[in-house]
Design a protein around this motif. Structure first.
Motif, PDB file in Angstrom:
ATOM      1  N   SER A  35       8.724   3.078  -1.092  1.00 23.64           N
ATOM      2  CA  SER A  35       7.827   1.927  -1.121  1.00 23.64           C
ATOM      3  C   SER A  35       8.584   0.669  -0.782  1.00 23.64           C
ATOM      4  O   SER A  35       9.750   0.553  -1.072  1.00 23.64           O
ATOM      5  CB  SER A  35       7.184   1.773  -2.497  1.00 23.64           C
ATOM      6  OG  SER A  35       8.137   1.352  -3.425  1.00 23.64           O
ATOM      7  N   CYS A  37       7.747  -3.802   0.406  1.00 22.05           N
ATOM      8  CA  CYS A  37       6.789  -4.848   0.725  1.00 22.05           C
ATOM      9  C   CYS A  37       7.435  -5.802   1.713  1.00 22.05           C
ATOM     10  O   CYS A  37       7.552  -6.991   1.448  1.00 22.05           O
ATOM     11  CB  CYS A  37       6.335  -5.592  -0.529  1.00 22.05           C
ATOM     12  SG  CYS A  37       5.389  -4.557  -1.668  1.00 22.05           S
ATOM     13  N   TYR A  77      -6.764  -2.225   3.977  1.00 22.19           N
ATOM     14  CA  TYR A  77      -5.371  -2.228   3.550  1.00 22.19           C
ATOM     15  C   TYR A  77      -4.514  -2.767   4.685  1.00 22.19           C
ATOM     16  O   TYR A  77      -4.961  -2.905   5.823  1.00 22.19           O
ATOM     17  CB  TYR A  77      -4.904  -0.814   3.187  1.00 22.19           C
ATOM     18  CG  TYR A  77      -5.011   0.161   4.345  1.00 22.19           C
ATOM     19  CD1 TYR A  77      -3.982   0.329   5.267  1.00 22.19           C
ATOM     20  CD2 TYR A  77      -6.161   0.919   4.522  1.00 22.19           C
ATOM     21  CE1 TYR A  77      -4.101   1.214   6.333  1.00 22.19           C
ATOM     22  CE2 TYR A  77      -6.288   1.801   5.573  1.00 22.19           C
ATOM     23  CZ  TYR A  77      -5.253   1.948   6.480  1.00 22.19           C
ATOM     24  OH  TYR A  77      -5.376   2.803   7.535  1.00 22.19           O
ATOM     25  N   GLN A 107      -0.808  -0.554   1.994  1.00 25.87           N
ATOM     26  CA  GLN A 107      -0.876  -1.331   0.754  1.00 25.87           C
ATOM     27  C   GLN A 107      -2.287  -1.884   0.625  1.00 25.87           C
ATOM     28  O   GLN A 107      -2.736  -2.664   1.466  1.00 25.87           O
ATOM     29  CB  GLN A 107       0.151  -2.463   0.760  1.00 25.87           C
ATOM     30  CG  GLN A 107       0.198  -3.248  -0.536  1.00 25.87           C
ATOM     31  CD  GLN A 107       1.225  -4.355  -0.492  1.00 25.87           C
ATOM     32  OE1 GLN A 107       1.020  -5.379   0.149  1.00 25.87           O
ATOM     33  NE2 GLN A 107       2.344  -4.139  -1.161  1.00 25.87           N
ATOM     34  N   ASN A 116      -2.310   2.070  -5.117  1.00 29.59           N
ATOM     35  CA  ASN A 116      -0.971   1.550  -4.846  1.00 29.59           C
ATOM     36  C   ASN A 116       0.087   2.237  -5.704  1.00 29.59           C
ATOM     37  O   ASN A 116       1.222   2.459  -5.243  1.00 29.59           O
ATOM     38  CB  ASN A 116      -0.946   0.039  -5.067  1.00 29.59           C
ATOM     39  CG  ASN A 116      -1.702  -0.713  -3.997  1.00 29.59           C
ATOM     40  OD1 ASN A 116      -1.764  -0.297  -2.843  1.00 29.59           O
ATOM     41  ND2 ASN A 116      -2.309  -1.828  -4.367  1.00 29.59           N
ATOM     42  N   ASN A 120       3.172   4.348  -4.247  1.00 33.15           N
ATOM     43  CA  ASN A 120       4.517   4.005  -4.684  1.00 33.15           C
ATOM     44  C   ASN A 120       5.270   5.231  -5.190  1.00 33.15           C
ATOM     45  O   ASN A 120       6.462   5.402  -4.934  1.00 33.15           O
ATOM     46  CB  ASN A 120       4.456   2.944  -5.777  1.00 33.15           C
ATOM     47  CG  ASN A 120       5.829   2.441  -6.163  1.00 33.15           C
ATOM     48  OD1 ASN A 120       6.498   1.768  -5.395  1.00 33.15           O
ATOM     49  ND2 ASN A 120       6.262   2.760  -7.370  1.00 33.15           N
TER      50      ASN A 120
END
Length: 307
Positions: A35, A37, A77, A107, A116, A120
């Motif tokens: 995972s 971001c 998403y 996401q 989520n 993850n």
């Protein structure tokens, strides 16, 4: 079959068949993902496509998802991309001696905590044990540590380490999200391995969908019999021909738990080393709903697709 259990299956196969030092066996975790971001590229559910190069054009819509694979209540998403590598050597001869991790995953909006969290869990799982790391950075650090240990043991090896992971939304319907994970791992052996795994998620009840949630009681033997008939036809076998050239336990056909819900049917995927050798690659088995309609539980996720 969980990813980390598939690793054990592969390891046992390699030990029994190849008889090489376990220290240098390619220990693969199919479909171990991470995972992150970082570097997000916005994608709506209607524009996403499933990546599954091993699935033939005759299989379910999971190969190339189109607009009609997503219903009006589809959840939007964005796709997050992650990449990190170890320091590269300045010497041309050692240019391949480095490790890298590359990942992409969906996401959803913050309110979709369940989705989520599931994603993850997939993308932070460590490749050999299935144990989830705290985050993708921690998972990457663990992978790099293994690479450095490998280099200490085999300093002359020209090999690097690769960990490529992609999680995609391959299908959506009311309270249903199907995730397809494609992963490739190379850790200095003769070859790497690409694997495909699925997760069918019940958004309303916040759980992963199992086969028992889709079928009437005592479905297993009937479903297996129908599936075997389709498998034999796909493989060009008669209905009585021995399965001695496959890796099924006791030479008896069995379905695994690696399936995806599609509009046409249930798509099962057997990854390399699961029922065939690495060279024979991935095996896909699509079971049309029409062939199993008498087994399907009313008001289940797949009952609406019987036409």
């Amino acid at each position: 079959m969980p990813h980390w259990k598939l690793v054990g299956l592969m390891r046992r196969f390699l030990m029994n068949k190849l008889k090489v030092n376990m220290r240098y066996i390619l220990i693969i975790a199919a479909l171990m993902c991470f995972s992150a971001c970082q570097n997000g590229k916005t994608t709506t559910a209607n524009s996403s496509s499933a990546s599954s190069s091993a699935i033939s054009s005759d299989d379910a819509s999971i190969q190339n998802s189109k607009k009609n694979d997503y219903f009006k209540d589809s959840l939007a998403y964005k796709t997050i991309s992650f990449y990190k590598e170890t320091k590269k050597s300045s010497l041309l001869a050692d240019s391949n001696k480095f490790a890298y991790v590359k990942a992409s995953y969906p996401q959803f909006a913050d309110k979709q905590v369940f989705l989520n969290k599931e994603i993850n869990t997939i993308i932070t799982a460590k490749p050999w044990t299935g144990e989830p790391a705290e985050n993708i950075e921690a998972a990457t650090a663990s992978f790099f540590k293994d690479y450095y240990n490998f280099k200490k043991d085999a300093p002359d090896s020209p090999a690097g380490y690769e960990w490529i992971n992609n999680v995609e939304v391959s299908f959506q319907d009311t309270n249903l999200v199907v995730l397809t994970t494609t992963a490739y791992v190379y850790t200095g052996g003769a070859h790497g391995l690409e694997s495909i795994t699925y997760k069918n998620l019940d958004v309303k009840n916040k759980k992963e969908i199992a086969l028992k949630d889709l079928f009437l009681p005592n479905f297993n033997s009937k479903l297996t019999k129908i599936a075997e008939s389709i498998f034999r036809k796909d493989e060009g076998l008669t209905q009585t021909e021995p399965l001695e050239n496959y890796f099924f336990e006791n030479k008896a056909f069995t379905l695994n738990n690696n399936f995806a819900i599609t509009k046409k049917g249930l798509l099962f995927t057997y990854n390399p080393y699961e029922i065939k050798s690495y060279a024979e690659g991935t095996t896909n088995l699509l079971i049309p709903y029409l062939k199993i309609k008498n087994l399907i539980k009313p008001k289940s996720f797949i009952s609406t697709y019987i036409k």
